[in-house]
Structures are given as C-alpha cells and as structure tokens.
Design a protein around this motif. Structure first.
Motif, PDB file in Angstrom:
ATOM      1  N   SER A 129      -5.447   5.362  -1.352  1.00 19.48           N
ATOM      2  CA  SER A 129      -6.144   4.090  -1.181  1.00 19.48           C
ATOM      3  C   SER A 129      -5.652   3.021  -2.149  1.00 19.48           C
ATOM      4  CB  SER A 129      -7.645   4.291  -1.388  1.00 19.48           C
ATOM      5  OG  SER A 129      -7.905   4.756  -2.715  1.00 19.48           O
TER       6      SER A 129
ATOM      7  N   GLN B  19       0.831  -1.210   0.000  1.00 17.26           N
ATOM      8  CA  GLN B  19       0.000   0.000   0.000  1.00 17.26           C
ATOM      9  C   GLN B  19       0.859   1.250   0.000  1.00 17.26           C
ATOM     10  OE1 GLN B  19      -3.592  -0.655   1.335  1.00 17.26           O
ATOM     11  NE2 GLN B  19      -4.333   1.299   0.597  1.00 17.26           N
ATOM     12  N   ASP B  20       2.030   1.174   0.602  1.00 11.82           N
ATOM     13  CA  ASP B  20       2.856   2.367   0.787  1.00 11.82           C
ATOM     14  C   ASP B  20       3.519   2.839  -0.501  1.00 11.82           C
ATOM     15  OD1 ASP B  20       4.300  -0.041   0.878  1.00 11.82           O
ATOM     16  OD2 ASP B  20       5.993   0.921   1.874  1.00 11.82           O
TER      17      ASP B  20
ATOM     18  N   ALA C  54      -3.405   0.218  -4.115  1.00 13.29           N
ATOM     19  CA  ALA C  54      -2.587  -0.888  -3.617  1.00 13.29           C
ATOM     20  C   ALA C  54      -1.987  -1.630  -4.797  1.00 13.29           C
ATOM     21  CB  ALA C  54      -3.425  -1.831  -2.768  1.00 13.29           C
TER      22      ALA C  54
ATOM     23  N   SER D 149      -8.171   0.542  -5.113  1.00 17.59           N
ATOM     24  CA  SER D 149      -8.249   0.414  -3.663  1.00 17.59           C
ATOM     25  C   SER D 149      -7.977  -1.041  -3.308  1.00 17.59           C
ATOM     26  CB  SER D 149      -9.628   0.835  -3.137  1.00 17.59           C
ATOM     27  OG  SER D 149     -10.648   0.027  -3.708  1.00 17.59           O
ATOM     28  N   ARG D 150      -7.478  -1.253  -2.113  1.00 13.21           N
ATOM     29  CA  ARG D 150      -7.117  -2.599  -1.681  1.00 13.21           C
ATOM     30  C   ARG D 150      -8.363  -3.478  -1.593  1.00 13.21           C
ATOM     31  NH1 ARG D 150      -2.420  -3.652   1.775  1.00 13.21           N
ATOM     32  NH2 ARG D 150      -2.406  -5.842   2.423  1.00 13.21           N
TER      33      ARG D 150
END
Length: 277
Positions: free
Chosen positions: A194, A188-189, A196, A253-254
């Motif tokens: 949001s 995610q970083d 991923a 988004s994840r």
C-alpha cells in the motif's frame, strides 16, 4: 500534463531521469553507504571538526553514531552540483522510536547545513540532491521523540566546485520564466503493497551567494498539508540544495485526497501547488 487552479499550478509528469534519481539512490545500499557500528560515541570518519559541528548543529543533547540511520550516496560525485543522497531511518521506528527531525550537514562545504526534514505524516525516508564543494563526510542527524540524536553518514569524494559555480538556468537566464513551478507524481509500484512514493520538483535557481555578482537566492521553507490542514511533512532548505530541487518522500499508504504545498524563498516569492494523488 499541466493543470492550473487559481494561482496554483499542478504539473503531473513522467521523467526517466527523475525516476532514476531516487530509485537508484535508494537501491544502492551497501554499494555506496557508509557502514557504521552499533550506537557509539566514536566518529566513524575520525574528523577533528566533528566536536564543533555537533555543538553548532545539535547542541548538548545526547548524540550517537547509529547504523540504523542509513545514508546512501555516490563514492565519487561526477556532478558536484547535483549529488544524490538517500536517507532511511525506518529502523528507528521499527524499534519503537518516533522520528521528529532530520538534519543534513556537509562537513567541508562553505555552507554546511543543507536541509532539515520533519516527517510529520510520512515515513522517515528522504531522497534529494545537493551541491558539494569538496570531498566531505555527509552527515544526517535524526532526532527521536526522546530527545536523542542518531547519526548516520557517508563519505563522498568530488573534484569540487559545486557551491561556487552558477547553475544552468542562471547561466542561460531561463530561471525567471519557470520560478517556483511545481512538478509532482506519485509512484505505487516502486515500494509495493500500500506504500506510495511522491516525487516533487520545484523550479528555482537555489543560488548559494558564493558566485561573483549573484546574491544568495534559495527556497527557505516548504510545507505539505492534508485536506484538514495538518502538516504531512515540512522542510527547511538552505543554499547547498541543488538547483531545481527534487525530493522523494514515502507514504505508508497513498493519500486519498489532494495535498496542499506551500512555501517561500528568501526573497518572499511564494510556492503554491495542489498535489493530486
């Protein structure tokens, strides 16, 4: 960490070398990307082979060279068996188009088509590695929902031989012990917000059939689906994809639930894994 569920294998991992694979490729824009003009019919590589390639792989539909399709790769392939390429067609989406398919073609490879990518539910970005036989333009044709092809590319030089040398696991015989094992991890970083990134590696020798005594043996198709069975992404793979292929995909988004990966190689061996966000 490895977890097995029935006949499915989940391997969550953190590998510095794999982390660098996509991060490096995606961050080297400008340093290694081929600059293309605004949408144009003129081939930026001035290749005499291009008209034939266009007909073979894209048919007779509209096709333009388009700087909105960004293709990043090394200027020189130090390892011709593992050449990193990153593709980003997000600019087409920003202009109101939907990306239906990406086709990757290496002009001077003995087997020219590398893969096809259908980003059904992910962003139109992809990172992977492939085998390069000799210096060549690497082209990525992106089909939009209006039936128009947008083409980007990069020139990669190489000492050669990437398609005609046996892979490491084939040479040491370890391929049969790890065949079709799947390793995945979400990040995610890397992207911020949001979004991923999913990094996925599948253990397979991906033999081209061009090495004496070793027939073609490669993964042909992969499908990643959500909990409802809807395709998130699909891949059609060909012999030039690198041994133990690694891919990176970007999600807006994840995912909130586990995803299911299924696929098969040209000998009928199945790929099956649960991908945990």
């Amino acid at each position: 960490m490895v977890r097995k569920t029935g006949d499915k294998t989940i391997v969550l991992f953190q590998s510095r070398s794999l982390r660098l694979l996509s991060v490096t490729a995606l961050l080297l824009l400008g340093a290694a990307g081929q600059a293309l003009a605004a949408p144009s019919l003129q081939d930026p590589f001035q290749s005499t082979q291009w008209p034939q390639l266009r007909q073979e792989f894209l048919g007779t539909g509209q096709a333009f060279f388009d700087s909105r399709v960004k293709v990043v790769g090394p200027r020189f392939a130090d390892d011709p068996m593992n050449v990193p390429i990153a593709v980003d067609a997000s600019a087409l989406v920003a202009d109101g188009l939907r990306v239906v398919r990406m086709v990757v073609v290496v002009e001077r490879n003995p087997i020219r088509k590398v893969l096809e990518f259908m980003p059904d539910g992910v962003l139109p970005r992809l990172a992977f590695r492939f085998k390069l036989e000799q210096a060549s333009p690497v082209r990525v044709a992106v089909l939009d929902d209006q039936g128009v092809w947008h083409i980007g590319g990069v020139q990669v030089d190489a000492s050669g031989g990437g398609c005609t040398v046996a892979g490491v696991t084939r040479a040491d015989g370890s391929w049969s012990r790890t065949l079709n094992n799947v390793q995945t991890r979400f990040f995610q970083d890397i992207l911020g917000g949001s979004a991923a990134r999913l990094r996925m590696r599948i253990m397979h020798p991906m033999d081209t059939g061009l090495v004496a005594g070793i027939p073609a043996f490669y993964i042909e198709q992969l499908r990643l689906s959500d909990a409802a069975g809807q395709a998130v992404l699909r891949l059609a793979l060909y012999e030039p994809v690198s041994e133990n292929p690694t891919f990176s995909f970007d999600f807006g988004s994840r995912p909130r639930t586990a995803l299911q990966l299924v696929g098969s190689d040209n000998n009928g061996n199945r790929v099956a894994a649960e991908v945990v966000p």
